[in-house]
Design a protein around this motif. Structure first.
Motif, PDB file in Angstrom:
ATOM      1  N   ILE A 161      24.407 -16.002   5.625  1.00  0.00           N
ATOM      2  CA  ILE A 161      25.682 -15.364   5.970  1.00  0.00           C
ATOM      3  C   ILE A 161      25.440 -13.913   6.365  1.00  0.00           C
ATOM      4  CG2 ILE A 161      27.943 -14.654   5.099  1.00  0.00           C
ATOM      5  CD1 ILE A 161      27.841 -17.039   3.210  1.00  0.00           C
ATOM      6  N   LEU A 162      26.045 -13.527   7.470  1.00  0.00           N
ATOM      7  CA  LEU A 162      25.980 -12.135   7.927  1.00  0.00           C
ATOM      8  C   LEU A 162      27.395 -11.580   8.014  1.00  0.00           C
ATOM      9  CD1 LEU A 162      24.414  -9.734   9.400  1.00  0.00           C
ATOM     10  CD2 LEU A 162      25.206 -10.818  11.510  1.00  0.00           C
ATOM     11  N   TYR A 163      27.607 -10.368   7.437  1.00  0.00           N
ATOM     12  CA  TYR A 163      28.836  -9.606   7.657  1.00  0.00           C
ATOM     13  C   TYR A 163      28.452  -8.397   8.514  1.00  0.00           C
ATOM     14  CZ  TYR A 163      30.976 -12.308   3.890  1.00  0.00           C
ATOM     15  OH  TYR A 163      31.471 -13.318   3.109  1.00  0.00           O
ATOM     16  N   ALA A 164      29.227  -8.144   9.544  1.00  0.00           N
ATOM     17  CA  ALA A 164      28.909  -7.020  10.426  1.00  0.00           C
ATOM     18  C   ALA A 164      30.190  -6.311  10.842  1.00  0.00           C
ATOM     19  CB  ALA A 164      28.153  -7.508  11.667  1.00  0.00           C
ATOM     20  N   ASP A 165      30.032  -5.038  11.208  1.00  0.00           N
ATOM     21  CA  ASP A 165      31.136  -4.230  11.715  1.00  0.00           C
ATOM     22  C   ASP A 165      31.409  -4.683  13.151  1.00  0.00           C
ATOM     23  OD1 ASP A 165      32.739  -2.208  12.874  1.00  0.00           O
ATOM     24  OD2 ASP A 165      32.006  -0.757  11.384  1.00  0.00           O
ATOM     25  N   PRO A 186      15.760  -2.735   9.175  1.00  0.00           N
ATOM     26  CA  PRO A 186      16.091  -3.654   8.080  1.00  0.00           C
ATOM     27  C   PRO A 186      17.166  -3.082   7.158  1.00  0.00           C
ATOM     28  CG  PRO A 186      13.712  -3.478   8.358  1.00  0.00           C
ATOM     29  CD  PRO A 186      14.316  -2.422   9.211  1.00  0.00           C
ATOM     30  N   LEU A 187      18.129  -3.923   6.822  1.00  0.00           N
ATOM     31  CA  LEU A 187      19.222  -3.509   5.946  1.00  0.00           C
ATOM     32  C   LEU A 187      18.670  -2.972   4.631  1.00  0.00           C
ATOM     33  CD1 LEU A 187      22.330  -3.467   5.551  1.00  0.00           C
ATOM     34  CD2 LEU A 187      22.108  -5.735   4.495  1.00  0.00           C
ATOM     35  N   GLY A 188      19.139  -1.768   4.241  1.00  0.00           N
ATOM     36  CA  GLY A 188      18.717  -1.169   2.995  1.00  0.00           C
ATOM     37  C   GLY A 188      17.507  -0.278   3.107  1.00  0.00           C
ATOM     38  N   MET A 189      16.948  -0.162   4.331  1.00  0.00           N
ATOM     39  CA  MET A 189      15.766   0.678   4.527  1.00  0.00           C
ATOM     40  C   MET A 189      16.073   1.794   5.508  1.00  0.00           C
ATOM     41  SD  MET A 189      12.686  -2.146   4.797  1.00  0.00           S
ATOM     42  CE  MET A 189      11.531  -0.853   5.226  1.00  0.00           C
ATOM     43  N   ASN A 190      15.293   2.849   5.454  1.00  0.00           N
ATOM     44  CA  ASN A 190      15.400   3.937   6.419  1.00  0.00           C
ATOM     45  C   ASN A 190      14.398   3.711   7.543  1.00  0.00           C
ATOM     46  OD1 ASN A 190      17.350   5.402   4.948  1.00  0.00           O
ATOM     47  ND2 ASN A 190      15.739   6.234   3.612  1.00  0.00           N
ATOM     48  N   LEU A 227      19.790 -12.831  16.467  1.00  0.00           N
ATOM     49  CA  LEU A 227      21.098 -12.546  17.050  1.00  0.00           C
ATOM     50  C   LEU A 227      21.070 -11.082  17.474  1.00  0.00           C
ATOM     51  CD1 LEU A 227      24.030 -13.566  17.577  1.00  0.00           C
ATOM     52  CD2 LEU A 227      24.620 -12.527  15.365  1.00  0.00           C
ATOM     53  N   SER A 228      21.367 -10.831  18.737  1.00  0.00           N
ATOM     54  CA  SER A 228      21.288  -9.453  19.229  1.00  0.00           C
ATOM     55  C   SER A 228      22.565  -9.058  19.961  1.00  0.00           C
ATOM     56  CB  SER A 228      20.082  -9.267  20.161  1.00  0.00           C
ATOM     57  OG  SER A 228      20.221 -10.053  21.325  1.00  0.00           O
ATOM     58  N   SER A 229      22.748  -7.737  20.040  1.00  0.00           N
ATOM     59  CA  SER A 229      23.903  -7.162  20.719  1.00  0.00           C
ATOM     60  C   SER A 229      23.410  -6.018  21.591  1.00  0.00           C
ATOM     61  CB  SER A 229      24.918  -6.655  19.687  1.00  0.00           C
ATOM     62  OG  SER A 229      25.912  -5.855  20.306  1.00  0.00           O
ATOM     63  N   ASP A 266      20.510  -6.152  10.143  1.00  0.00           N
ATOM     64  CA  ASP A 266      20.139  -4.822  10.633  1.00  0.00           C
ATOM     65  C   ASP A 266      21.094  -3.777  10.048  1.00  0.00           C
ATOM     66  OD1 ASP A 266      20.233  -2.466  12.611  1.00  0.00           O
ATOM     67  OD2 ASP A 266      18.516  -3.612  13.353  1.00  0.00           O
ATOM     68  N   GLU A 267      20.525  -2.662   9.597  1.00  0.00           N
ATOM     69  CA  GLU A 267      21.269  -1.573   8.960  1.00  0.00           C
ATOM     70  C   GLU A 267      22.353  -1.003   9.857  1.00  0.00           C
ATOM     71  OE1 GLU A 267      22.119   1.400   6.000  1.00  0.00           O
ATOM     72  OE2 GLU A 267      20.854  -0.402   5.873  1.00  0.00           O
ATOM     73  N   ARG A 268      22.104  -1.011  11.179  1.00  0.00           N
ATOM     74  CA  ARG A 268      23.017  -0.323  12.109  1.00  0.00           C
ATOM     75  C   ARG A 268      24.378  -0.993  12.224  1.00  0.00           C
ATOM     76  NH1 ARG A 268      18.884  -0.446  17.032  1.00  0.00           N
ATOM     77  NH2 ARG A 268      18.492  -2.444  15.977  1.00  0.00           N
ATOM     78  N   PHE A 269      24.461  -2.268  11.843  1.00  0.00           N
ATOM     79  CA  PHE A 269      25.705  -3.013  12.059  1.00  0.00           C
ATOM     80  C   PHE A 269      26.385  -3.396  10.750  1.00  0.00           C
ATOM     81  CE2 PHE A 269      22.783  -3.705  15.568  1.00  0.00           C
ATOM     82  CZ  PHE A 269      23.565  -3.393  16.659  1.00  0.00           C
ATOM     83  N   LYS A 270      25.938  -2.808   9.643  1.00  0.00           N
ATOM     84  CA  LYS A 270      26.459  -3.205   8.342  1.00  0.00           C
ATOM     85  C   LYS A 270      27.919  -2.752   8.169  1.00  0.00           C
ATOM     86  CE  LYS A 270      25.033   0.852   5.630  1.00  0.00           C
ATOM     87  NZ  LYS A 270      24.193   1.327   4.507  1.00  0.00           N
ATOM     88  N   VAL A 271      28.589  -3.406   7.267  1.00  0.00           N
ATOM     89  CA  VAL A 271      29.975  -3.060   6.922  1.00  0.00           C
ATOM     90  C   VAL A 271      29.965  -1.846   5.990  1.00  0.00           C
ATOM     91  CG1 VAL A 271      32.064  -3.861   5.777  1.00  0.00           C
ATOM     92  CG2 VAL A 271      30.739  -5.446   7.205  1.00  0.00           C
ATOM     93  N   THR A 272      30.778  -0.850   6.318  1.00  0.00           N
ATOM     94  CA  THR A 272      30.887   0.371   5.512  1.00  0.00           C
ATOM     95  C   THR A 272      32.357   0.599   5.148  1.00  0.00           C
ATOM     96  OG1 THR A 272      31.268   1.877   7.361  1.00  0.00           O
ATOM     97  CG2 THR A 272      28.965   1.315   6.856  1.00  0.00           C
ATOM     98  N   PRO A 273      32.631   1.596   4.284  1.00  0.00           N
ATOM     99  CA  PRO A 273      34.046   1.898   3.968  1.00  0.00           C
ATOM    100  C   PRO A 273      34.857   2.271   5.201  1.00  0.00           C
ATOM    101  CG  PRO A 273      32.597   2.871   2.329  1.00  0.00           C
ATOM    102  CD  PRO A 273      31.701   2.351   3.414  1.00  0.00           C
ATOM    103  N   LYS A 274      34.217   2.699   6.269  1.00  0.00           N
ATOM    104  CA  LYS A 274      34.938   3.079   7.480  1.00  0.00           C
ATOM    105  C   LYS A 274      35.217   1.884   8.397  1.00  0.00           C
ATOM    106  CE  LYS A 274      33.034   7.777   7.612  1.00  0.00           C
ATOM    107  NZ  LYS A 274      32.268   8.767   8.435  1.00  0.00           N
ATOM    108  N   THR A 275      34.620   0.744   8.076  1.00  0.00           N
ATOM    109  CA  THR A 275      34.785  -0.440   8.930  1.00  0.00           C
ATOM    110  C   THR A 275      36.244  -0.897   8.937  1.00  0.00           C
ATOM    111  OG1 THR A 275      32.520  -1.169   8.529  1.00  0.00           O
ATOM    112  CG2 THR A 275      34.070  -2.834   9.286  1.00  0.00           C
TER     113      THR A 275
END
Length: 435
Positions: free
Chosen positions: A347-351, A372-376, A401-403, A416-425
């Motif tokens: 399962i993937l959740y993305a903004d 990678p999600l969770g890494m710098n 899966l790419s965009s 991927d970290e760049r597309f993760k759900v944040t409080p601003k999503t």
């Protein structure tokens, strides 16, 4: 010849008497004589004729001749006209190969739609000799030297024990007429060169040459049958099937002697021909592979992995909207949700607002990287796979899966970290992979 033909059928193909048959008839000597032989023995058959439109009016006259022959013999008649030159442009390959494929594709359709059981062709002993010499000249294994099989699934060749001279004699004795194909006289093609130049000299050198050849080919067929039994036993011992993959232990392969002969025996059916390359693969570093037209042979530490090359492996797939689902090449369910709920590797959740349509499904390739999600910072996929101890076979099967050329998800492994759900999503898309 009729008595010998009857005995051959009763001994080799007794089941044909109870079936409906299609006889491939070009209008030439061999197929016309075969049609008379089948008629004499009261077989239930129809004549089928392919017009490849390669010889102008001559092609049409052949078709008319076969149609009249069917009327004379009081059997059904089927014909089909092909635009062979157009098919050659679409398919590629030689005119003989394209015509052969068109012919047998149509025959298979007729078997299914018209209720016939087998296709009968008029290949004879001289045809088998020519095929043997063609294969010998090109380099071949024992399978190529065994020539034309008497039966290949639904295709049966009852004239193989008979020489062309016997067929000519039968036609002459029974005043049978046939059509001459003008292209058969040309030495433009390899088969005709062998037919008109090499075979006559061989027969002149030894009058029993054809009979000796048939005897030798019988022995080769016996040897081939023994090898087939050996192959089945070896593959049962060495090949471990995992879904659509075959895993082969290299150490066991290396114990076989002579090694190259065994490699040919085991892997020839999968289309491999470069046996030095196959042998070198056993000693190569992990990640090396060789491919045939339909299969991939991949070295991974202690094993070879044999996998089919699927068309989807070479393609990419567009996902045009977020209100979408896919079945090919993966089953993905895509939906907009109001919050995060169940989680897991599949399962993937993305903004949603960070994603650019269309999304793209594709296989990974060298040079790919993601965050990678969770890494710098970013990381090459090849390095990620190594750190995660992902084996070579799994890497080759990995979908992304790419965009807008950016990796969103290494499917089933890491987001991927760049597309993760944040409080601003503001809008969340949920993508579920049903593996």
């Amino acid at each position: 010849m009729l008595a010998n033909f009857k005995s051959h059928i009763e001994l080799t193909f007794p089941f044909l008497k109870e079936t409906k048959l299609l006889l491939a008839c070009s209008g030439g000597l061999d197929s016309v004589v075969l049609s008379y032989l089948l008629r004499e023995l009261n077989f239930d058959f129809a004549l089928v004729h392919c017009n490849f439109n390669l010889r102008g009016d001559e092609s049409n006259q052949d078709m008319e001749f076969v149609e009249k022959l069917a009327v004379q013999l009081m059997v059904p008649f089927y014909s089909k006209s092909f635009d062979t030159e157009y098919e050659m442009q679409q398919r590629g390959g030689s005119v003989q190969m394209v015509a052969r494929n068109l012919r047998y594709e149509w025959f298979q359709d007729l078997l299914k739609t018209e209720g016939y059981e087998y296709v009968i062709t008029a290949h004879h002993a001289d045809d088998a000799l020519e095929t043997f010499l063609i294969n010998l000249s090109r380099g071949t294994g024992i399978d190529g030297l065994t020539g034309i099989p008497h039966q290949n699934e639904k295709i049966i060749r009852p004239l193989l024990p008979f020489s062309q001279s016997e067929i000519v004699q039968y036609a002459s004795s029974n005043e049978i007429k046939w059509r001459e194909d003008s292209s058969n006289a040309s030495t433009k093609y390899l088969r005709n060169q062998i037919r008109h130049k090499i075979v006559p000299e061989l027969k002149e050198t030894n009058t029993n040459f054809l009979n000796n050849f048939l005897s030798t080919q019988d022995k080769l067929l016996d040897s081939s049958s023994i090898l087939d039994d050996v192959k089945v036993k070896l593959q049962k011992d060495l090949f471990l099937k995992e879904d659509d993959k075959i895993k082969v232990h290299i150490e066991k392969l290396n114990k076989l002697r002579p090694l190259r002969a065994y490699l040919h025996l085991l892997f020839n059916e999968f289309g491999f021909t470069a046996w030095k390359d196959v042998q070198h693969l056993l000693q190569a570093s992990s990640g090396k592979e060789i491919v045939s037209e339909d299969f991939r042979l991949l070295k991974d530490r202690k094993h070879l992995f044999l996998t089919p090359i699927r068309n989807e492996d070479l393609k990419s797939y567009l996902i045009p909207s977020f209100a979408n689902s896919t079945e090919i090449p993966l089953k993905l369910e895509i939906e907009e949700v109001s919050s995060l709920s169940e989680t897991g590797k599949n399962i993937l959740y993305a903004d949603m607002e960070k994603l650019k349509l269309p999304l793209l499904l594709r296989k990974w390739k060298n040079g790919d990287y993601f965050y990678p999600l969770g890494m710098n910072g970013k990381k090459k996929l090849s390095k990620y796979f190594k750190d995660e101890k992902v084996n070579l076979l799994a890497k080759n099967e990995q979908w992304l899966l790419s965009s807008n050329e950016n990796i969103v998800w290494v499917i089933g492994r890491r987001a991927d970290e760049r597309f993760k759900v944040t409080p601003k999503t503001k809008r969340i898309v949920k993508i579920t992979w049903h593996s």
